[in-house]
Structures are given as structure tokens and as C-alpha cells.
Scaffold this motif. Structure first.
Motif, PDB file in Angstrom:
ATOM      1  N   LEU A 110      31.736  45.864  25.653  1.00 26.76           N
ATOM      2  CA  LEU A 110      30.042  45.346  25.663  1.00 26.76           C
ATOM      3  C   LEU A 110      29.208  45.948  24.899  1.00 26.76           C
ATOM      4  O   LEU A 110      28.584  45.381  24.560  1.00 26.76           O
ATOM      5  CB  LEU A 110      30.034  45.528  27.358  1.00 26.76           C
ATOM      6  N   ALA A 111      28.898  47.137  25.252  1.00 26.01           N
ATOM      7  CA  ALA A 111      28.415  48.245  24.464  1.00 26.01           C
ATOM      8  C   ALA A 111      28.151  47.893  22.684  1.00 26.01           C
ATOM      9  O   ALA A 111      27.381  47.799  21.879  1.00 26.01           O
ATOM     10  CB  ALA A 111      28.991  49.733  23.962  1.00 26.01           C
ATOM     11  N   HIS A 112      29.916  47.629  21.670  1.00 26.57           N
ATOM     12  CA  HIS A 112      29.350  46.933  21.049  1.00 26.57           C
ATOM     13  C   HIS A 112      29.318  46.143  20.707  1.00 26.57           C
ATOM     14  O   HIS A 112      28.039  45.874  19.276  1.00 26.57           O
ATOM     15  CB  HIS A 112      31.003  47.260  20.145  1.00 26.57           C
ATOM     16  N   GLY A 113      29.074  45.146  21.278  1.00 30.33           N
ATOM     17  CA  GLY A 113      28.000  43.524  21.307  1.00 30.33           C
ATOM     18  C   GLY A 113      27.312  43.776  21.342  1.00 30.33           C
ATOM     19  O   GLY A 113      26.185  43.028  20.786  1.00 30.33           O
ATOM     20  N   ILE A 114      26.579  44.749  22.011  1.00 31.45           N
ATOM     21  CA  ILE A 114      25.344  44.750  22.516  1.00 31.45           C
ATOM     22  C   ILE A 114      24.475  45.696  21.336  1.00 31.45           C
ATOM     23  O   ILE A 114      23.241  44.936  21.147  1.00 31.45           O
ATOM     24  CB  ILE A 114      24.633  45.559  23.747  1.00 31.45           C
ATOM     25  N   ARG A 115      25.438  46.732  20.388  1.00 26.57           N
ATOM     26  CA  ARG A 115      24.420  47.344  19.483  1.00 26.57           C
ATOM     27  C   ARG A 115      24.353  46.219  18.547  1.00 26.57           C
ATOM     28  O   ARG A 115      23.904  45.841  17.264  1.00 26.57           O
ATOM     29  CB  ARG A 115      25.193  48.401  18.678  1.00 26.57           C
ATOM     30  N   GLN A 116      25.505  45.066  18.138  1.00 23.88           N
ATOM     31  CA  GLN A 116      25.854  44.167  17.203  1.00 23.88           C
ATOM     32  C   GLN A 116      24.238  43.074  16.883  1.00 23.88           C
ATOM     33  O   GLN A 116      23.231  42.679  16.584  1.00 23.88           O
ATOM     34  CB  GLN A 116      27.005  43.464  16.757  1.00 23.88           C
TER      35      GLN A 116
END
Length: 134
Positions: A110-116
Motif C-alpha cells: 500500500l505504501a509503495h502504491g501511494i508513493r507511486q
């Protein structure tokens, strides 16, 4: 001397010669038997200490074999304990993965998706500003 006396004398001389010829091998046989008796006595004298030493060696060896049996039993017990610890560690790893690992992977995803998404949104704004200024 008559013929019978001469024959008796010849027979007596023949018997003496025969006894003399047989005495030599008998004397040699007596010497061989004396040497054999001496060899057997020496063998007996040297065999007894060897057998005593062998008895001691066998006793020590039997004690060591008994100790090896004890060690083998201890190794078997330790092996059973290690197997049990390994299975418990495996179960603990599964529990950790299910309770902590899976949610952490989801949070990281989820954090990676938010960063992207944030990066894509910033890139989109920058692109729009650049178009507006031109």
C-alpha cells in the motif's frame, strides 16, 4: 671255537653295532626333547603376561564400549529434542508470517502504491505547469 660260538659272537657284535647305531639318534632325540621342553617353558613364561595384559585391554575396551552406548543414547535424545525444536520453530515461523508478515507485506504494498501515485500525480502537475508556461 665252534661254528655256533662264532655265529653267536657275530650276532652279539651285530647287536652291539645296532645298539651303537641306534644310540646316536636316541641321544639326538633326547636333545631335541630338552630343547622342546625349554621352548614350551619359555612360551608359558611369556604367554602369561601377554594374557594378563590382554585381559586388562579387554576390560578397558568393554568399559569404553559401554560409554559409547551411553553417548549414543544421549545423541539420540538430543536428536529428538532438536527435531522437536525444529518443528516448533517452523510452526512459530508460520504463525509469525500469518500474524505479522502478511499484514506488513500488505502495508508495504500500500505504501509503495501511494508513493507511486504521489509521484505520478506530481509528475502530472509538473507536466501541466510546463505546458501552461509555454
Amino acid at each position: 671255537m665252534t661254528v655256533g660260538q662264532i655265529a653267536g659272537l657275530i650276532a652279539a657284535l651285530a647287536v652291539v653295532a645296532l645298539v651303537a647305531l641306534l644310540a646316536v639318534p636316541l641321544l639326538k632325540l633326547g636333545g631335541v626333547l630338552d630343547q622342546l621342553r625349554t621352548a614350551v617353558r619359555d612360551l608359558d613364561d611369556s604367554t602369561v603376561p601377554i594374557l594378563e595384559e590382554l585381559k586388562g585391554t579387554v576390560t578397558v575396551t568393554n568399559d569404553e564400549i559401554a560409554k559409547i552406548g551411553d553417548v549414543t543414547t544421549d545423541v539420540h535424545t538430543v536428536s529428538e529434542h532438536v527435531t522437536e525444536i525444529s518443528s516448533r520453530t517452523n510452526e512459530l515461523s508460520k504463525v509469525f508470517t500469518e500474524t505479522v508478515g502478511t499484514p506488513m507485506v500488505k502495508v508495504a504494498g500500500l505504501a509503495h502504491g501511494i508513493r507511486q501515485a504521489g509521484a505520478a500525480q506530481r509528475a502530472g502537475r509538473l507536466g501541466r505547469r510546463a505546458r501552461r508556461n509555454s
